[in-house]
Design a protein around this motif. Sequence first.
Motif, short mmCIF file in Angstrom:
data_model
loop_
_atom_site.label_atom_id
_atom_site.label_comp_id
_atom_site.label_asym_id
_atom_site.label_seq_id
_atom_site.Cartn_x
_atom_site.Cartn_y
_atom_site.Cartn_z
N ASP A 87 -10.35 8.19 -15.43
CA ASP A 87 -9.64 7.17 -16.21
C ASP A 87 -10.42 5.85 -16.16
O ASP A 87 -10.46 5.19 -15.12
CB ASP A 87 -8.24 6.97 -15.64
CG ASP A 87 -7.40 5.98 -16.43
OD1 ASP A 87 -7.95 5.25 -17.29
OD2 ASP A 87 -6.19 5.92 -16.17
N THR A 89 -9.73 2.96 -17.14
CA THR A 89 -8.94 1.76 -16.82
C THR A 89 -8.83 1.55 -15.32
O THR A 89 -8.59 0.43 -14.87
CB THR A 89 -7.53 1.82 -17.44
OG1 THR A 89 -6.78 2.89 -16.86
CG2 THR A 89 -7.60 2.01 -18.95
N ASN A 90 -9.02 2.60 -14.53
CA ASN A 90 -8.99 2.45 -13.08
C ASN A 90 -10.19 1.70 -12.54
O ASN A 90 -10.21 1.29 -11.39
CB ASN A 90 -8.89 3.81 -12.39
CG ASN A 90 -7.49 4.38 -12.45
OD1 ASN A 90 -6.52 3.65 -12.47
ND2 ASN A 90 -7.39 5.69 -12.50
N TRP A 91 -11.19 1.51 -13.37
CA TRP A 91 -12.42 0.87 -12.93
C TRP A 91 -12.51 -0.58 -13.41
O TRP A 91 -13.54 -1.23 -13.23
CB TRP A 91 -13.63 1.69 -13.38
CG TRP A 91 -13.57 3.03 -12.74
CD1 TRP A 91 -13.04 4.18 -13.26
CD2 TRP A 91 -13.99 3.37 -11.42
NE1 TRP A 91 -13.11 5.19 -12.35
CE2 TRP A 91 -13.69 4.73 -11.21
CE3 TRP A 91 -14.60 2.63 -10.39
CZ2 TRP A 91 -13.98 5.38 -10.01
CZ3 TRP A 91 -14.89 3.30 -9.21
CH2 TRP A 91 -14.59 4.65 -9.03
N TRP A 92 -11.44 -1.11 -14.00
CA TRP A 92 -11.43 -2.52 -14.40
C TRP A 92 -11.52 -3.41 -13.17
O TRP A 92 -12.15 -4.45 -13.19
CB TRP A 92 -10.18 -2.85 -15.19
CG TRP A 92 -10.15 -2.22 -16.55
CD1 TRP A 92 -11.17 -1.59 -17.20
CD2 TRP A 92 -9.02 -2.13 -17.41
NE1 TRP A 92 -10.75 -1.12 -18.41
CE2 TRP A 92 -9.43 -1.44 -18.57
CE3 TRP A 92 -7.71 -2.55 -17.32
CZ2 TRP A 92 -8.58 -1.18 -19.63
CZ3 TRP A 92 -6.86 -2.29 -18.37
CH2 TRP A 92 -7.29 -1.63 -19.51
N ASN A 93 -10.84 -3.00 -12.10
CA ASN A 93 -10.93 -3.72 -10.83
C ASN A 93 -10.43 -2.79 -9.72
O ASN A 93 -9.74 -1.82 -9.99
CB ASN A 93 -10.16 -5.04 -10.86
CG ASN A 93 -8.68 -4.85 -11.07
OD1 ASN A 93 -8.03 -4.19 -10.26
ND2 ASN A 93 -8.13 -5.42 -12.13
N THR A 95 -8.11 -2.99 -7.61
CA THR A 95 -6.66 -2.92 -7.44
C THR A 95 -6.07 -1.80 -8.28
O THR A 95 -5.16 -1.09 -7.83
CB THR A 95 -6.01 -4.27 -7.78
OG1 THR A 95 -6.60 -5.27 -6.94
CG2 THR A 95 -4.52 -4.24 -7.57
N ARG A 96 -6.56 -1.61 -9.49
CA ARG A 96 -6.05 -0.53 -10.35
C ARG A 96 -6.34 0.84 -9.74
O ARG A 96 -5.48 1.72 -9.71
CB ARG A 96 -6.65 -0.62 -11.75
CG ARG A 96 -6.06 -1.77 -12.57
CD ARG A 96 -6.56 -1.71 -14.00
NE ARG A 96 -6.14 -0.50 -14.69
CZ ARG A 96 -4.99 -0.35 -15.34
NH1 ARG A 96 -4.13 -1.34 -15.40
NH2 ARG A 96 -4.71 0.77 -15.95
N LEU A 97 -7.57 1.02 -9.26
CA LEU A 97 -7.92 2.29 -8.65
C LEU A 97 -7.09 2.52 -7.39
O LEU A 97 -6.58 3.61 -7.16
CB LEU A 97 -9.42 2.33 -8.31
CG LEU A 97 -9.93 3.63 -7.70
CD1 LEU A 97 -9.68 4.82 -8.62
CD2 LEU A 97 -11.41 3.50 -7.37
N TYR A 99 -4.09 1.45 -6.75
CA TYR A 99 -2.73 1.81 -7.14
C TYR A 99 -2.65 3.30 -7.48
O TYR A 99 -1.77 4.03 -7.00
CB TYR A 99 -2.26 0.96 -8.33
CG TYR A 99 -0.92 1.43 -8.85
CD1 TYR A 99 0.25 1.10 -8.18
CD2 TYR A 99 -0.84 2.22 -9.98
CE1 TYR A 99 1.48 1.56 -8.63
CE2 TYR A 99 0.38 2.69 -10.44
CZ TYR A 99 1.54 2.35 -9.76
OH TYR A 99 2.75 2.82 -10.21
N HIS A 100 -3.56 3.78 -8.33
CA HIS A 100 -3.54 5.17 -8.75
C HIS A 100 -3.73 6.10 -7.55
O HIS A 100 -3.02 7.11 -7.41
CB HIS A 100 -4.64 5.42 -9.79
CG HIS A 100 -4.45 6.67 -10.58
ND1 HIS A 100 -4.89 6.82 -11.85
CD2 HIS A 100 -3.86 7.85 -10.27
CE1 HIS A 100 -4.60 8.03 -12.29
NE2 HIS A 100 -3.97 8.67 -11.34
N TYR A 119 -10.57 -0.02 0.15
CA TYR A 119 -10.19 -1.08 -0.80
C TYR A 119 -10.60 -2.44 -0.26
O TYR A 119 -11.18 -3.26 -0.98
CB TYR A 119 -8.69 -1.01 -1.06
CG TYR A 119 -8.16 -2.19 -1.83
CD1 TYR A 119 -8.39 -2.31 -3.19
CD2 TYR A 119 -7.42 -3.18 -1.19
CE1 TYR A 119 -7.88 -3.40 -3.91
CE2 TYR A 119 -6.93 -4.26 -1.88
CZ TYR A 119 -7.15 -4.37 -3.25
OH TYR A 119 -6.67 -5.43 -3.95
#
Length: 124
Positions: A87, A89-93, A95-97, A99-100, A119
């Motif tokens: 995904d 979008t998980n690599w935008w920052n 924090t997203r990764l 969370y997933h 993290y």
Amino acid sequence: MLIGNRQEAFDFVVRHLFKQGERAVAEGGGCLYRGPDGTKCAVGCLIPDELYTPRLEGNSVFMLPQRVLDQLPAPSLLNELQIAHDDPTNWWNPTRLRYHLTVIAQHWALNTDALEEAYNNATW
């Protein structure tokens, strides 16, 4: 390297992903088990070099040859980790990764200490 259980696999993969800080992708954007510049996806980092072949590319974890699957614990968990890797979008920052990956850990009742450490050490 033989990963013995789900927790060991999760810990190894999250450390790898946060250290690498990018997806393993082809020039066209498709995800790869082994990408350019030595990148590896969430499952690719667990595949021993002697078992890797470009013919693995394009197959889901469930379609890998048995000789490879025999080296990997919990294909369903690895599939979820693969989805997190794939995904963009998980690599935008980080924090997203995070969370997933936390959601995956909760689903599998896994400890998140390695995730939190990875993290906190992320540099991207």
